[in-house]
Motif scaffolding. Structure first.
Motif, PDB file in Angstrom:
ATOM      1  N   UNK A  85       0.831  -1.208   0.000  1.00  0.00           N
ATOM      2  CA  UNK A  85       0.000   0.000   0.000  1.00  0.00           C
ATOM      3  C   UNK A  85       0.863   1.255   0.000  1.00  0.00           C
ATOM      4  N   UNK A  86       1.987   1.211   0.729  1.00  0.00           N
ATOM      5  CA  UNK A  86       2.901   2.355   0.718  1.00  0.00           C
ATOM      6  C   UNK A  86       3.501   2.595  -0.646  1.00  0.00           C
ATOM      7  N   UNK A  87       3.896   1.508  -1.323  1.00  0.00           N
ATOM      8  CA  UNK A  87       4.459   1.631  -2.666  1.00  0.00           C
ATOM      9  C   UNK A  87       3.443   2.189  -3.647  1.00  0.00           C
ATOM     10  N   UNK A  88       2.203   1.714  -3.546  1.00  0.00           N
ATOM     11  CA  UNK A  88       1.155   2.191  -4.455  1.00  0.00           C
ATOM     12  C   UNK A  88       0.806   3.641  -4.146  1.00  0.00           C
ATOM     13  N   UNK A  89       0.788   4.016  -2.874  1.00  0.00           N
ATOM     14  CA  UNK A  89       0.461   5.390  -2.487  1.00  0.00           C
ATOM     15  C   UNK A  89       1.457   6.376  -3.088  1.00  0.00           C
ATOM     16  N   UNK A  90       2.748   6.080  -2.926  1.00  0.00           N
ATOM     17  CA  UNK A  90       3.753   7.004  -3.448  1.00  0.00           C
ATOM     18  C   UNK A  90       3.929   6.863  -4.960  1.00  0.00           C
TER      19      UNK A  90
END
Length: 402
Positions: A85-90
């Motif tokens: 989710x962090x990778x997709x968010x950024x």
């Protein structure tokens, strides 16, 4: 009399373009969060720095995800879901910055094309409420996004967090997928904190762009449809009172109307070329985070009151915003067909070849915004996405029982 008529036309002419000037003013504000088109050299430098920092953040996030997938990382906070989710968010923030920058840079060209699509000889009445709607929607999105993000910060730290520990606790809570406590330092936390706020703004801004431009295109179709309705009603009255309008004049009016719909369709396709990438990114990103929120909601009852309040508000806001994107864009397709009932009701005595051509044109020309041609935004698309989300969550619940 002529001067009053010209004054009226000039007033309508300015009203027609209030939407475009309002959108330009909104785009000018984008320089404050990384889109420098309407800024100076300092804004451009800031945008380049921000772009580089987001790229570094995305590379680090993906590297951490790869380490977790391969079992190289023993960080208890570094779950696959959190890192993904962090990778997709950024990743969304990085692509959103690039695509929004491109759209705003091409806005002047799009405005010129938009203005050329106006048919002033028809004297189509302006939409005097479009500016108010744009300002209301923009303010509403800004306020709801600010409240949702404030709740996320309180949820991540707890309402009883001492002020001196707030910053550290928030960074380690929201970016546990990226930092361990032993890796924390103020010099690392400040850039991460800044980037997370800018990424959140870009996420909301990309949806806002789609919604506002869709409102403008829908307004243009509404004006044309209203004019068609008035012409049909007028010709019906003339027929009822046994009055005759010359055939060449009627044909000229309907030809101009048909050409106006052709130009409007070309405008939608031009906008679709500019917005396609952002529409695809917005819908994929919203779909992922809706599924993620619903998945995380399985255990939300175990959290504190503030966590539950944040979860329900965040989920509601995400659903509302994602639905707003689809519904606003799908309204273009709906309004592109709304003149047909008026054409069907046209009296036989007033019927001519241009009305027939316009009817055939509206029946066969499918006007809609798309995600780079992969999908088109119609009303039923919202139900299809909802069905896919429900199936996904049922599968997760089924696996959760085993």
């Amino acid at each position: 009399m002529i001067s009053e008529r010209l004054k009226c036309l000039s007033s309508d002419y300015l009203e027609m373009w209030e939407f475009l000037s309002t959108m330009t003013n909104i785009f000018k504000m984008a320089k404050y969060f990384g889109i420098p088109t309407y800024g100076g050299a300092f804004s451009l430098l800031g945008a380049i720095v921000m772009l580089a920092m987001l790229l570094i953040m995305e590379i680090v996030s993906i590297w951490k995800l790869i380490r977790t997938l391969n079992g190289w990382n023993l960080n208890p906070n570094g779950s696959v879901v959190a890192r993904l989710s962090g990778s997709i968010f950024y990743g969304n923030a990085l692509l959103s910055l690039i695509l929004s920058w491109k759209i705003i840079s091409n806005w002047k060209t799009l405005v010129s094309f938009w203005k050329r699509s106006e048919r002033l000889e028809l004297n189509i009445p302006p939409d005097r409420r479009i500016r108010g709607r744009v300002i209301f929607v923009s303010s509403y999105v800004a306020i709801c996004a600010a409240v949702e993000h404030a709740l996320s910060m309180v949820s991540g730290t707890g309402h009883d967090c001492p002020p001196e520990e707030f910053f550290e606790r928030y960074i380690l809570s929201s970016h546990g997928f990226l930092l361990q406590r032993s890796e924390y330092s103020l010099w690392v936390a400040i850039p991460i904190f800044t980037l997370s706020k800018l990424a959140t703004v870009l996420w909301n801004f990309q949806d806002l762009i789609i919604i506002l431009i869709s409102l403008g295109l829908t307004s243009e179709y509404s004006r044309l449809n209203l004019f068609v309705q008035r012409v049909v009603v007028f010709e019906t009255k003339m027929k009822y009172h046994n009055r005759v309008i010359s055939l060449p004049l009627r044909v000229k009016i309907w030809r101009n109307l048909r050409q106006a719909y052709v130009q409007q369709a070309e405008l939608v396709r031009k906008v679709d070329q500019e917005l396609g990438g952002l529409i695809l990114l917005s819908n994929l990103n919203n779909l992922f985070f809706i599924c993620l929120q619903l998945f995380l909601g399985i255990s939300v009852t175990k959290g504190s009151d503030i966590n539950r309040i944040y979860y329900y508000f965040s989920l509601a806001w995400l659903l509302y915003r994602a639905s707003g994107v689809v519904l606003a864009a799908s309204d273009i397709n709906i309004h592109s067909k709304r003149a047909l009932p008026h054409l069907y009701s046209c009296v036989s005595g007033a019927y001519n070849i241009e009305i027939k051509r316009l009817k055939t044109q509206l029946e066969n020309d499918d006007i809609a915004l798309s995600g780079l041609g992969f999908f088109y935004l119609y009303r039923q698309k919202l139900l299809e996405v909802a069905a896919a989300v429900v199936k996904y969550e049922l599968i997760l619940l089924q696996f959760d029982k085993h």
